[in-house]
Design an enzyme around this catalytic site. Structure first.
Site, PDB file in Angstrom:
ATOM      1  N   GLN A 202       0.869  -1.264  -0.144  1.00 45.49           N
ATOM      2  CA  GLN A 202      -0.071   0.237   0.013  1.00 45.49           C
ATOM      3  C   GLN A 202       0.887   1.343   0.025  1.00 45.49           C
ATOM      4  OE1 GLN A 202      -3.135   0.088  -0.745  1.00 45.49           O
ATOM      5  NE2 GLN A 202      -3.746  -1.991  -0.428  1.00 45.49           N
ATOM      6  N   LYS A 225      -1.405  -3.200  -7.983  1.00 42.30           N
ATOM      7  CA  LYS A 225      -1.841  -1.901  -7.057  1.00 42.30           C
ATOM      8  C   LYS A 225      -1.006  -0.615  -7.741  1.00 42.30           C
ATOM      9  CE  LYS A 225      -2.674  -4.835  -2.879  1.00 42.30           C
ATOM     10  NZ  LYS A 225      -4.183  -4.774  -2.931  1.00 42.30           N
TER      11      LYS A 225
HETATM   12  N1  PMP Z   1      -0.435  -6.474   2.378  1.00 43.92           N
HETATM   13  C1  PMP Z   1      -1.333  -5.427   2.063  1.00 43.92           C
HETATM   14  C2  PMP Z   1      -1.046  -4.413   3.170  1.00 43.92           C
HETATM   15  C3  PMP Z   1      -2.182  -5.414   1.188  1.00 43.92           C
HETATM   16  O1  PMP Z   1      -3.174  -4.145   1.140  1.00 43.92           O
HETATM   17  C4  PMP Z   1      -2.363  -6.420   0.130  1.00 43.92           C
HETATM   18  C5  PMP Z   1      -3.560  -6.323  -0.717  1.00 43.92           C
HETATM   19  N2  PMP Z   1      -4.739  -5.907  -0.388  1.00 43.92           N
HETATM   20  C6  PMP Z   1      -1.495  -7.422   0.193  1.00 43.92           C
HETATM   21  C7  PMP Z   1      -0.485  -7.453   1.282  1.00 43.92           C
HETATM   22  C8  PMP Z   1      -1.535  -8.555  -0.573  1.00 43.92           C
HETATM   23  O2  PMP Z   1      -1.335  -8.458  -1.943  1.00 43.92           O
HETATM   24  P1  PMP Z   1      -1.669  -9.454  -3.095  1.00 43.92           P
HETATM   25  O3  PMP Z   1      -2.981  -9.890  -2.770  1.00 43.92           O
HETATM   26  O4  PMP Z   1      -1.699  -8.709  -4.281  1.00 43.92           O
HETATM   27  O5  PMP Z   1      -0.711 -10.377  -2.755  1.00 43.92           O
END
Ligand code: PMP
Length: 403
Positions: A202, A225
């Protein structure tokens, strides 16, 4: 000021209407939309250079390899790592953390060792450590939060002892939208000779993240993201740690030689990239970083912080509004009176507004807050003040329905 209208035109998906209303996309903490240059990069890679990387002597394979390695170099430069072989391509933040938990766990952790995480972690920075807990008997130590939801830094300091082997902590909370004092966290850990993994899922899309300035030992993020496709992400690791760690997956590409009696492993970063990598995803991630650089991460940060400030001001004009925590980044979680987050989300959707509701994969934090979940609005470079006005107007309309 960035020209938001022009930037927005680069995102074809934002031109559509949903439920007969112009789409207002405020679910960027879950995933960002993709600019045309990224979509085109995927199509161009498959149209012009597609071939498996590293193993081919032929033209296409060499071109694909060149572009894949260029993408690695773009990531290195973007986060200011020392070496491009410290950049490991993964499927995303989740895989990066699982890689570390497994490989660092196999190499450096034993029963009774401790890993520090915090109350505000995403499930992907909790469960991999719990799996390790079950497998080898490590203990998890949890940094509590203060009344205002900030990390309790005194408590954090007091968690260290001679069994502490790793800290794994989020840079920006995906629920609270608040930025943790990550540099201080790292300094404290290093004063105990403990390495730190930063969950930058984030932070990387919104602020300058420099692994050298932070002195981060590991850092994980997801491409999707930050305007790149799904299925590609990065684990950064300092060379000295990565060299000490066992491979994560076994298979092609991660080996030097394989005999039934004995196998030797490839050098970094390939030791951690078993099998055919998502080279097209990596190339598209490189394009997404070009896109971010063309605007400037500082400009993006400034724009999104202005949006956040404005949104906070406007949301606070709504009766019975409860903002959770101290948002300073690009996500705001809130509740309005007794309106269930799921109801708010569904009704906003009917107005064309996409926000996220629920526990946001951070159930321990939601339990700590003693709430059923939150409504979360999160911003990206293509969002405008008008988007926020429409959101606030929508919430007011829904709140009136519940009066
Ligand atoms: N850590 C945080 C702080 C996140 O916001 C997210 C996704 N919402 C993740 C880890 C996991 O990311 P991903 O699903 O893309 O592996």
């Amino acid at each position: 000021m960035p020209d938001i209208l022009n930037i927005r035109k680069e995102f074809p998906i934002l031109e559509q209407q949903v439920h007969g209303k112009p789409l207002i996309y405020l679910d960027n903490a879950a995933t960002t939309q993709k600019p045309r240059c990224v979509i085109d990069a995927i199509s161009e890679a498959y149209t012009t250079i597609n071939a498996n990387v590293h193993r081919g002597v032929h033209y296409l394979s060499q071109k694909a390899t060149e572009q894949f390695e260029e993408a690695r170099e773009k990531v290195r430069s973007f986060i200011n790592a020392t070496h491009s072989h410290e950049i490991i391509f993964t499927r995303g933040t989740t895989e990066g953390i699982n890689l570390l938990a497994t490989s660092f766990g196999n190499t450096s952790l034993k029963k009774g060792d401790e890993v520090i995480i915090s109350t505000m972690e995403h499930h992907s920075n909790i469960v991999p450590w719990q799996l390790l807990q079950q497998r080898i008997g490590i203990n998890l130590r949890i940094v509590p939060l203060k009344e205002d939801t900030a990390l309790d830094m005194d408590a954090y300091r007091s968690l260290f002892n001679n069994r502490t082997k790793l800290v794994s902590i989020t840079h920006v909370s995906n629920v609270l939208g608040s930025t943790n004092p990550i540099k201080e966290c790292i300094e404290i850990a290093h004063s105990h000779s403990v390495p730190v993994l930063v969950d930058a899922a984030q932070s990387i899309p919104h602020i300058k993240v420099d692994v050298s300035v932070l002195d981060a030992d590991f850092l994980a993020f997801s491409g999707h993201k930050i305007y790149a496709p799904t299925g590609i992400g990065v684990l950064y690791g300092k060379e000295k740690w990565l060299n000490m760690m066992q491979p994560y997956h076994g298979g092609g590409e991660m080996i030097q030689s394989v005999r039934f009696e004995h196998t030797t492993f490839n050098e970094l970063p390939y030791k951690f990239e078993a099998g055919t990598p998502d080279y097209v995803g990596a190339i598209a991630l490189g394009k997404a970083l070009d896109f971010v650089n063309s605007i400037g991460i500082e400009t993006i940060a400034q724009h999104e912080q202005q949006l956040t400030k404005y949104a906070l001001q406007q949301l606070k004009t709504i009766e019975k509004m409860r903002i959770l925590g101290q948002p300073d980044s690009s996500a705001i979680s809130f509740l309005v009176g007794d309106i269930h987050p799921a109801d708010m989300g569904t009704l906003l959707d009917h107005l064309g507004i996409a926000i996220r509701t629920g526990h946001h994969c951070a159930q321990p934090l939601i339990d700590h807050l003693g709430i059923p979940g939150t409504v979360r609005a999160s911003f990206a470079i293509y969002n405008s003040i008008e988007d926020i006005d429409i959101l606030v107007e929508g919430i007011k309309r829904i709140a009136r329905m519940f009066e």
